[in-house]
Enzyme design. Structure first.
Site, PDB file in Angstrom:
ATOM      1  N   GLY A  13       4.298   1.594  -0.205  1.00  0.00           N
ATOM      2  CA  GLY A  13       3.496   0.967  -1.308  1.00  0.00           C
ATOM      3  C   GLY A  13       3.904   1.106  -2.647  1.00  0.00           C
ATOM      4  CB  ALA A  14       7.317   1.409  -3.892  1.00  0.00           C
ATOM      5  CB  SER A  15       5.227  -4.254  -3.849  1.00  0.00           C
ATOM      6  OG  SER A  15       3.780  -3.982  -3.286  1.00  0.00           O
ATOM      7  CB  VAL A  63       1.766   1.771   6.760  1.00  0.00           C
ATOM      8  CG1 VAL A  63       2.748   2.363   5.717  1.00  0.00           C
ATOM      9  CG2 VAL A  63       0.325   1.175   6.133  1.00  0.00           C
ATOM     10  CG  ASN A  89       0.983   4.867  -3.433  1.00  0.00           C
ATOM     11  OD1 ASN A  89       0.077   5.191  -3.831  1.00  0.00           O
ATOM     12  ND2 ASN A  89       1.382   3.563  -3.418  1.00  0.00           N
ATOM     13  CB  SER A 141      -9.286   8.396  -3.332  1.00  0.00           C
ATOM     14  OG  SER A 141     -10.237   7.685  -4.494  1.00  0.00           O
ATOM     15  CE1 TYR A 154      -9.171   3.543  -0.799  1.00  0.00           C
ATOM     16  CE2 TYR A 154     -10.942   4.474  -2.094  1.00  0.00           C
ATOM     17  CZ  TYR A 154      -9.728   4.097  -2.112  1.00  0.00           C
ATOM     18  OH  TYR A 154      -8.807   4.688  -2.895  1.00  0.00           O
ATOM     19  CB  ALA A 156     -15.161   7.389   6.055  1.00  0.00           C
ATOM     20  CE  LYS A 158      -7.292   6.355  -0.071  1.00  0.00           C
ATOM     21  NZ  LYS A 158      -5.510   6.408  -0.098  1.00  0.00           N
TER      22      LYS A 158
HETATM   23  N1  LIG Z   1      -6.374   2.316  -8.199  1.00  0.00           N
HETATM   24  C1  LIG Z   1      -7.335   3.142  -8.080  1.00  0.00           C
HETATM   25  O1  LIG Z   1      -8.376   3.334  -8.831  1.00  0.00           O
HETATM   26  C2  LIG Z   1      -7.063   4.355  -6.956  1.00  0.00           C
HETATM   27  C3  LIG Z   1      -8.028   5.489  -7.082  1.00  0.00           C
HETATM   28  C4  LIG Z   1      -7.562   6.531  -6.105  1.00  0.00           C
HETATM   29  C5  LIG Z   1      -6.729   6.218  -5.016  1.00  0.00           C
HETATM   30  N2  LIG Z   1      -6.053   5.088  -5.136  1.00  0.00           N
HETATM   31  C6  LIG Z   1      -4.964   5.081  -3.987  1.00  0.00           C
HETATM   32  O2  LIG Z   1      -3.827   4.886  -4.686  1.00  0.00           O
HETATM   33  C7  LIG Z   1      -3.006   4.302  -3.599  1.00  0.00           C
HETATM   34  C8  LIG Z   1      -2.130   2.893  -4.296  1.00  0.00           C
HETATM   35  O3  LIG Z   1      -3.040   2.235  -4.743  1.00  0.00           O
HETATM   36  P1  LIG Z   1      -2.906   1.110  -6.011  1.00  0.00           P
HETATM   37  O4  LIG Z   1      -4.099   1.637  -6.932  1.00  0.00           O
HETATM   38  O5  LIG Z   1      -1.638   1.446  -6.722  1.00  0.00           O
HETATM   39  O6  LIG Z   1      -3.179  -0.305  -5.521  1.00  0.00           O
HETATM   40  P2  LIG Z   1      -2.161  -1.465  -5.303  1.00  0.00           P
HETATM   41  O7  LIG Z   1      -1.840  -1.895  -6.873  1.00  0.00           O
HETATM   42  O8  LIG Z   1      -2.854  -2.434  -4.778  1.00  0.00           O
HETATM   43  O9  LIG Z   1      -0.911  -1.103  -4.490  1.00  0.00           O
HETATM   44  C9  LIG Z   1      -1.080  -0.812  -3.133  1.00  0.00           C
HETATM   45  C10 LIG Z   1       0.204  -0.819  -2.411  1.00  0.00           C
HETATM   46  O10 LIG Z   1       0.088  -0.610  -0.902  1.00  0.00           O
HETATM   47  C11 LIG Z   1       0.591  -1.436  -0.262  1.00  0.00           C
HETATM   48  N3  LIG Z   1       0.086  -1.674   1.017  1.00  0.00           N
HETATM   49  C12 LIG Z   1      -1.121  -2.215   1.310  1.00  0.00           C
HETATM   50  N4  LIG Z   1      -1.334  -2.471   2.597  1.00  0.00           N
HETATM   51  C13 LIG Z   1      -0.057  -1.970   3.166  1.00  0.00           C
HETATM   52  C14 LIG Z   1       0.215  -1.893   4.603  1.00  0.00           C
HETATM   53  N5  LIG Z   1      -0.539  -2.166   5.574  1.00  0.00           N
HETATM   54  N6  LIG Z   1       1.618  -1.611   4.820  1.00  0.00           N
HETATM   55  C15 LIG Z   1       2.369  -1.551   3.931  1.00  0.00           C
HETATM   56  N7  LIG Z   1       2.004  -1.161   2.515  1.00  0.00           N
HETATM   57  C16 LIG Z   1       0.876  -1.668   2.247  1.00  0.00           C
HETATM   58  C17 LIG Z   1       1.185  -2.738  -1.202  1.00  0.00           C
HETATM   59  O11 LIG Z   1       2.326  -3.267  -0.720  1.00  0.00           O
HETATM   60  P3  LIG Z   1       2.345  -4.572  -0.368  1.00  0.00           P
HETATM   61  O12 LIG Z   1       1.175  -5.347  -0.519  1.00  0.00           O
HETATM   62  O13 LIG Z   1       3.509  -5.531  -1.050  1.00  0.00           O
HETATM   63  O14 LIG Z   1       2.806  -4.748   1.233  1.00  0.00           O
HETATM   64  C18 LIG Z   1       1.174  -1.950  -2.519  1.00  0.00           C
HETATM   65  O15 LIG Z   1       2.290  -1.722  -2.965  1.00  0.00           O
HETATM   66  C19 LIG Z   1      -3.967   3.524  -2.449  1.00  0.00           C
HETATM   67  O16 LIG Z   1      -3.807   4.549  -1.399  1.00  0.00           O
HETATM   68  C20 LIG Z   1      -5.329   3.878  -3.073  1.00  0.00           C
HETATM   69  O17 LIG Z   1      -6.226   3.892  -2.190  1.00  0.00           O
HETATM   70  C21 LIG Z   1      -6.099   4.104  -6.068  1.00  0.00           C
END
Ligand SMILES: NC(=O)c1ccc[n+]([C@@H]2O[C@H](COP(=O)([O-])OP(=O)(O)OC[C@H]3O[C@@H](n4cnc5c(N)ncnc54)[C@H](OP(=O)(O)O)[C@@H]3O)[C@@H](O)[C@H]2O)c1
Length: 276
Positions: A13-15, A63, A89, A141, A154, A156, A158
């Protein structure tokens, strides 16, 4: 540059968001980061640092697909012959009342957030066991500690990541493999716009759900800079014995500590005040 586990990092998830910022931050420190996305071409160089010699190269990965996980890991192994750090991630959030979440929607949440992590661990653990060293960082999270109404699936998923990481640490220890759960709170990323609303939530019977999710989304949009997670991750990558879990941000750390000592009903009262 110190790199206790080595310099080759596979980060899912590095995009976007936390993954993108972390990948670039680590590359700036000299790490060779293989960052994944479902929508990229293998080998695309998206970031490089001439001074540190670190880079971020993209690898195609869904994934939710075991074959895709196998191919992504094979790609990195062919290029580097080792994977020192795996950062799980990739993830997204589902919103909707429990009653209004179909079985299929609930499964899709777990398929990415939980089973996605498991698919990657299954591929990388044999490599790390042979290396007799490695680090697995799972991005959980604060929502895994505090169950958020109308985002039960969500929370659950995490919370399940926490249970998994704790067991993984004990199982993998004999091979010099360490694991740690990182728990971010609200962070400004693409996460909010990428949130999936369950089909039935459109005509919800739960009038509070809309304002509750709106409140959560406001908090996310004014949340922390993802660089906090990047810096935290980099520090963990130099710790021989990382902690079981690390909560990011002082206020979230305090909330998680308080949850251990205050009665459950008080926690529930506060969550109701905040989100219901
Ligand atoms: N933002 C928050 O407030 C927050 C808080 C707590 C935890 N988190 C956690 O942090 C992590 C990263 O989230 P973020 O906030 O950076 O969100 P984001 O900007 O939406 O990024 C999510 C990343 O996950 C990838 N992804 C989603 N589904 C995927 C799949 N089936 N296979 C491969 N890659 C997938 C996406 O890549 P592509 O779409 O390019 O494949 C994207 O790079 C998540 O696990 C999230 O639950 C976020």
């Amino acid at each position: 540059m110190q790199a206790y586990y080595g310099k080759v990092v596979l980060l899912t998830g590095a995009s976007s968001g936390i993954g993108k910022v972390t990948a670039e931050y680590l590359a700036g420190l000299g790490y060779r980061v293989y960052g994944t996305s479902r929508r990229c071409k293998n080998g695309t160089l998206v970031f490089s640092d001439d001074n540190s010699k670190g880079f971020v190269e993209m690898v195609q990965l869904d994934v939710c697909d075991s074959r895709s996980a196998e191919e992504a890991v094979k790609y990195v192994m062919e290029k580097e012959g080792q994977i020192n750090v795996l950062i799980n991630n990739a993830g997204f959030g589902i919103a909707g009342a429990i009653e209004e979440t179909s079985e299929e929607e609930a499964c899709s949440q777990f398929n990415t957030n939980f089973f996605g992590m498991h698919r990657m661990c299954r591929q990388v653990l044999p490599i790390m066991r042979k290396q007799k060293k490695g680090l697995i960082i799972n991005i959980g999270s604060v929502a895994g500690v505090f169950s958020i109404p109308y985002q039960a699936m969500y929370s659950a998923s995490k919370s399940a990541m926490k249970a998994y990481t704790e067991a993984l640490r004990i199982e993998a220890r004999d091979w010099g493999i360490r694991a740690v759960l990182v728990e971010p709170g609200d962070t400004r990323t693409g996460f909010t716009d990428n949130r999936y609303y369950t089909a039935e939530s459109e005509n919800t019977s739960y009038p509070r759900s809309k304002s509750s999710i709106e409140k959560m989304e406001q908090d996310e949009r004014s949340g922390k800079n993802p660089e906090i997670i990047a810096r935290l991750t980099a520090r963990l990558m130099n710790r021989k014995n990382p902690p079981v879990r690390v909560t990011a941000g002082l206020e979230y750390k305090i909330m998680v500590q308080l949850k251990r000592i205050v009665p459950d009903r008080f926690v529930e009262f506060m969550l109701r005040k905040l989100y219901a």
